[in-house]
Motif scaffolding. Structure first.
Motif, PDB file in Angstrom:
ATOM      1  N   PRO A 190      24.956  39.808  -1.231  1.00 20.10           N
ATOM      2  CA  PRO A 190      25.410  38.962  -2.334  1.00 20.10           C
ATOM      3  C   PRO A 190      24.269  38.439  -3.212  1.00 20.10           C
ATOM      4  O   PRO A 190      24.495  38.078  -4.373  1.00 20.10           O
ATOM      5  N   THR A 191      23.041  38.439  -2.686  1.00 20.89           N
ATOM      6  CA  THR A 191      21.900  37.954  -3.474  1.00 20.89           C
ATOM      7  C   THR A 191      21.127  39.066  -4.177  1.00 20.89           C
ATOM      8  O   THR A 191      20.291  38.792  -5.018  1.00 20.89           O
ATOM      9  N   ASP A 192      21.396  40.333  -3.784  1.00 25.40           N
ATOM     10  CA  ASP A 192      20.697  41.475  -4.383  1.00 25.40           C
ATOM     11  C   ASP A 192      21.601  42.696  -4.298  1.00 25.40           C
ATOM     12  O   ASP A 192      21.688  43.344  -3.249  1.00 25.40           O
ATOM     13  N   ALA A 193      22.280  43.008  -5.380  1.00 26.95           N
ATOM     14  CA  ALA A 193      23.273  44.095  -5.394  1.00 26.95           C
ATOM     15  C   ALA A 193      22.670  45.464  -5.091  1.00 26.95           C
ATOM     16  O   ALA A 193      23.398  46.410  -4.792  1.00 26.95           O
ATOM     17  N   ARG A 194      21.347  45.597  -5.149  1.00 25.68           N
ATOM     18  CA  ARG A 194      20.709  46.888  -4.843  1.00 25.68           C
ATOM     19  C   ARG A 194      20.566  47.110  -3.344  1.00 25.68           C
ATOM     20  O   ARG A 194      20.232  48.199  -2.905  1.00 25.68           O
ATOM     21  N   ARG A 195      20.790  46.083  -2.564  1.00 23.68           N
ATOM     22  CA  ARG A 195      20.538  46.116  -1.123  1.00 23.68           C
ATOM     23  C   ARG A 195      21.850  46.073  -0.344  1.00 23.68           C
ATOM     24  O   ARG A 195      22.733  45.296  -0.650  1.00 23.68           O
ATOM     25  N   SER A 196      21.952  46.922   0.683  1.00 26.27           N
ATOM     26  CA  SER A 196      23.091  46.874   1.609  1.00 26.27           C
ATOM     27  C   SER A 196      22.689  46.067   2.828  1.00 26.27           C
ATOM     28  O   SER A 196      21.530  46.129   3.271  1.00 26.27           O
ATOM     29  N   VAL A 197      23.638  45.341   3.373  1.00 23.51           N
ATOM     30  CA  VAL A 197      23.400  44.600   4.613  1.00 23.51           C
ATOM     31  C   VAL A 197      24.371  45.113   5.670  1.00 23.51           C
ATOM     32  O   VAL A 197      25.510  45.464   5.378  1.00 23.51           O
ATOM     33  N   ILE A 198      23.885  45.156   6.880  1.00 23.96           N
ATOM     34  CA  ILE A 198      24.635  45.710   7.998  1.00 23.96           C
ATOM     35  C   ILE A 198      24.968  44.566   8.954  1.00 23.96           C
ATOM     36  O   ILE A 198      24.126  43.708   9.217  1.00 23.96           O
ATOM     37  N   ARG A 208      17.346  58.926   8.406  1.00 20.12           N
ATOM     38  CA  ARG A 208      17.938  58.993   9.757  1.00 20.12           C
ATOM     39  C   ARG A 208      18.675  57.695  10.063  1.00 20.12           C
ATOM     40  O   ARG A 208      19.799  57.710  10.576  1.00 20.12           O
ATOM     41  N   ALA A 209      18.068  56.560   9.752  1.00 20.72           N
ATOM     42  CA  ALA A 209      18.728  55.270   9.994  1.00 20.72           C
ATOM     43  C   ALA A 209      20.013  55.174   9.187  1.00 20.72           C
ATOM     44  O   ALA A 209      21.032  54.680   9.681  1.00 20.72           O
ATOM     45  N   SER A 210      19.982  55.660   7.969  1.00 19.79           N
ATOM     46  CA  SER A 210      21.170  55.631   7.122  1.00 19.79           C
ATOM     47  C   SER A 210      22.301  56.459   7.731  1.00 19.79           C
ATOM     48  O   SER A 210      23.470  56.061   7.708  1.00 19.79           O
ATOM     49  N   ARG A 211      21.957  57.617   8.318  1.00 21.22           N
ATOM     50  CA  ARG A 211      22.973  58.456   8.973  1.00 21.22           C
ATOM     51  C   ARG A 211      23.545  57.757  10.212  1.00 21.22           C
ATOM     52  O   ARG A 211      24.754  57.823  10.461  1.00 21.22           O
ATOM     53  N   VAL A 212      22.687  57.094  10.983  1.00 18.62           N
ATOM     54  CA  VAL A 212      23.162  56.384  12.173  1.00 18.62           C
ATOM     55  C   VAL A 212      24.066  55.221  11.753  1.00 18.62           C
ATOM     56  O   VAL A 212      25.124  55.001  12.349  1.00 18.62           O
ATOM     57  N   VAL A 213      23.677  54.496  10.705  1.00 20.29           N
ATOM     58  CA  VAL A 213      24.512  53.409  10.197  1.00 20.29           C
ATOM     59  C   VAL A 213      25.857  53.961   9.742  1.00 20.29           C
ATOM     60  O   VAL A 213      26.918  53.406  10.076  1.00 20.29           O
ATOM     61  N   ALA A 214      25.851  55.062   8.987  1.00 23.18           N
ATOM     62  CA  ALA A 214      27.105  55.662   8.512  1.00 23.18           C
ATOM     63  C   ALA A 214      28.000  56.054   9.680  1.00 23.18           C
ATOM     64  O   ALA A 214      29.224  55.839   9.641  1.00 23.18           O
ATOM     65  N   ASP A 215      27.413  56.619  10.731  1.00 27.02           N
ATOM     66  CA  ASP A 215      28.163  56.992  11.923  1.00 27.02           C
ATOM     67  C   ASP A 215      28.771  55.746  12.577  1.00 27.02           C
ATOM     68  O   ASP A 215      29.933  55.757  12.985  1.00 27.02           O
ATOM     69  N   CYS A 216      27.995  54.678  12.657  1.00 32.01           N
ATOM     70  CA  CYS A 216      28.480  53.428  13.259  1.00 32.01           C
ATOM     71  C   CYS A 216      29.580  52.798  12.404  1.00 32.01           C
ATOM     72  O   CYS A 216      30.535  52.232  12.947  1.00 32.01           O
ATOM     73  N   VAL A 217      29.462  52.897  11.085  1.00 35.42           N
ATOM     74  CA  VAL A 217      30.515  52.393  10.189  1.00 35.42           C
ATOM     75  C   VAL A 217      31.800  53.176  10.438  1.00 35.42           C
ATOM     76  O   VAL A 217      32.885  52.606  10.589  1.00 35.42           O
ATOM     77  N   GLU A 218      31.670  54.513  10.497  1.00 32.80           N
ATOM     78  CA  GLU A 218      32.829  55.383  10.721  1.00 32.80           C
ATOM     79  C   GLU A 218      33.525  55.049  12.037  1.00 32.80           C
ATOM     80  O   GLU A 218      34.748  55.120  12.139  1.00 32.80           O
ATOM     81  N   ARG A 219      32.761  54.682  13.039  1.00 33.16           N
ATOM     82  CA  ARG A 219      33.311  54.355  14.358  1.00 33.16           C
ATOM     83  C   ARG A 219      33.781  52.900  14.453  1.00 33.16           C
ATOM     84  O   ARG A 219      34.277  52.482  15.500  1.00 33.16           O
ATOM     85  N   GLY A 220      33.573  52.122  13.398  1.00 30.72           N
ATOM     86  CA  GLY A 220      34.009  50.725  13.404  1.00 30.72           C
ATOM     87  C   GLY A 220      33.095  49.791  14.173  1.00 30.72           C
ATOM     88  O   GLY A 220      33.480  48.682  14.533  1.00 30.72           O
ATOM     89  N   LEU A 221      31.840  50.218  14.416  1.00 30.81           N
ATOM     90  CA  LEU A 221      30.901  49.416  15.196  1.00 30.81           C
ATOM     91  C   LEU A 221      30.109  48.442  14.330  1.00 30.81           C
ATOM     92  O   LEU A 221      29.630  47.415  14.832  1.00 30.81           O
ATOM     93  N   VAL A 222      29.924  48.779  13.058  1.00 33.23           N
ATOM     94  CA  VAL A 222      29.210  47.912  12.112  1.00 33.23           C
ATOM     95  C   VAL A 222      29.926  47.968  10.766  1.00 33.23           C
ATOM     96  O   VAL A 222      30.718  48.871  10.508  1.00 33.23           O
ATOM     97  N   THR A 223      29.619  46.988   9.936  1.00 33.51           N
ATOM     98  CA  THR A 223      30.068  47.021   8.541  1.00 33.51           C
ATOM     99  C   THR A 223      28.843  47.139   7.662  1.00 33.51           C
ATOM    100  O   THR A 223      27.747  46.712   8.035  1.00 33.51           O
ATOM    101  N   ARG A 224      29.037  47.745   6.506  1.00 35.42           N
ATOM    102  CA  ARG A 224      27.969  47.875   5.522  1.00 35.42           C
ATOM    103  C   ARG A 224      28.521  47.277   4.230  1.00 35.42           C
ATOM    104  O   ARG A 224      29.569  47.706   3.754  1.00 35.42           O
ATOM    105  N   SER A 225      27.819  46.288   3.700  1.00 39.01           N
ATOM    106  CA  SER A 225      28.294  45.647   2.472  1.00 39.01           C
ATOM    107  C   SER A 225      27.108  45.365   1.555  1.00 39.01           C
ATOM    108  O   SER A 225      25.953  45.466   1.958  1.00 39.01           O
ATOM    109  N   THR A 226      27.424  45.022   0.329  1.00 34.32           N
ATOM    110  CA  THR A 226      26.389  44.709  -0.656  1.00 34.32           C
ATOM    111  C   THR A 226      25.872  43.303  -0.409  1.00 34.32           C
ATOM    112  O   THR A 226      26.649  42.375  -0.182  1.00 34.32           O
TER     113      THR A 226
END
Length: 162
Positions: free
Chosen positions: A106-114, A86-104
């Motif tokens: 830099p210290t752990d490529a397996r983790r996304s940071v918002i 559910r959190a992932s869907r809300v983050v995706a919605d916020c990314v689509e709306r330009g409210l947040v960014t989601r990136s890798t």
């Protein structure tokens, strides 16, 4: 989040306490067949958005603002009391709306940071101004002492409701 009032600003304390009450389960329920603020079926026009979708976005933006940029989806899920999908869907919605960014991370490529964008901060600031204005309007007839007392009593109520 502690719902105890800030002694310097009772309005802010009340606003935070009401916000905490909403997060802890005091949510308005829509009854099918009865018109509500989002139309007769509880849905808003446009993207057929569920009424609670904007609430979930606001909670995510608010928590991200409090935690600081660089929070993971899992950290946000825990903080807004939803599961990771559910959190992932809300983050995706916020990314689509330009409210947040989601990136890798830099210290752990397996983790996304918002991170909040300027647009996300603007939405958050506007929502906070709206809530504060509503609280101020509701308390117009209260004296300064009554406002402090209400803030203290409401904080006690929220703490007990948890």
């Amino acid at each position: 989040m502690d719902a105890r009032p800030d002694d310097t600003d009772p309005i802010e304390a009340i606003e935070r306490a009401i916000s905490e009450l909403r997060r802890s389960g005091g949510r308005e329920r829509h009854h099918p067949g009865r018109p509500g603020p989002h139309g007769p079926f509880g849905w808003k026009g446009g993207r057929h958005e569920h009424p609670f979708a904007s609430m979930a976005r606001y909670r995510l933006l608010s928590v991200l603002d409090r935690l600081g940029d660089g929070a993971s989806v899992n950290e946000l899920a825990e903080a807004i009391h939803v599961d990771q999908p559910r959190a992932s869907r809300v983050v995706a919605d916020c990314v689509e709306r330009g409210l947040v960014t989601r990136s890798t991370d830099p210290t752990d490529a397996r983790r996304s940071v918002i991170a909040l964008t300027d647009a996300g901060r603007a939405v958050l600031d506007e929502r906070r101004r709206e809530r504060r204005s509503a609280v101020e309007a509701a308390l117009q007839g209260f004296s300064a002492g009554e406002r402090r007392q209400f803030a203290e009593l409401l904080a006690r109520f929220v703490d007990a409701a948890r």
